[in-house]
Enzyme design. Structure first.
Site, PDB file in Angstrom:
ATOM      1  CB  CYS A  37      -0.853  -0.306   1.530  1.00 56.59           C
ATOM      2  SG  CYS A  37      -1.478   1.758   1.541  1.00 56.59           S
ATOM      3  CB  CYS A  40       0.520   1.487   3.947  1.00 52.67           C
ATOM      4  SG  CYS A  40      -1.333   1.542   3.880  1.00 52.67           S
TER       5      CYS A  40
END
Length: 112
Positions: A37, A40
């Site tokens: 991600c 993230c």
């Protein structure tokens, strides 16, 4: 030469989540993330900084949703990153998406 910081963040798993996050006597910030991600990865330095700043006052850690989908499902995590602040085992604050360090600090301070 780059010096590696001391990482103080907790690694949450399906096995330790209830004990380390829900039964903690301190507020807990959990970063629900995945290795693949992009947003993230943008949050990682913020979470690391908060883990260092709140050491001894709060527990700050990460939970990989690919490894602990049961926990992610329990809290309705549909998008990552999702950051949840727990106090006394209950959700105190929840943030979805990239969140500023100031917002997360404010949520932790409120839970202290």
């Amino acid at each position: 030469m780059r010096k590696e910081p001391n990482i103080m963040e907790m690694k949450f798993t399906s096995e330790n989540f209830d004990n380390e996050a829900l039964k903690s006597d301190k507020p807990v910030l959990v970063d629900f993330f995945a290795d693949w991600c992009g947003p993230c990865k943008m949050m990682a330095p913020v979470v690391e900084a908060l883990a260092s700043e709140y050491e001894g006052k709060a527990v700050v850690g990460k939970l990989n949703v690919d490894d602990a989908s049961d926990i992610a499902g329990r809290y309705g995590v549909m998008s990552i990153p999702t950051l949840i602040v727990f106090k006394n085992g209950q959700i105190s604050d929840k943030f979805v998406g990239v969140t500023s360090k100031n917002e997360l600090s404010a949520a932790l301070n409120k839970a202290l």
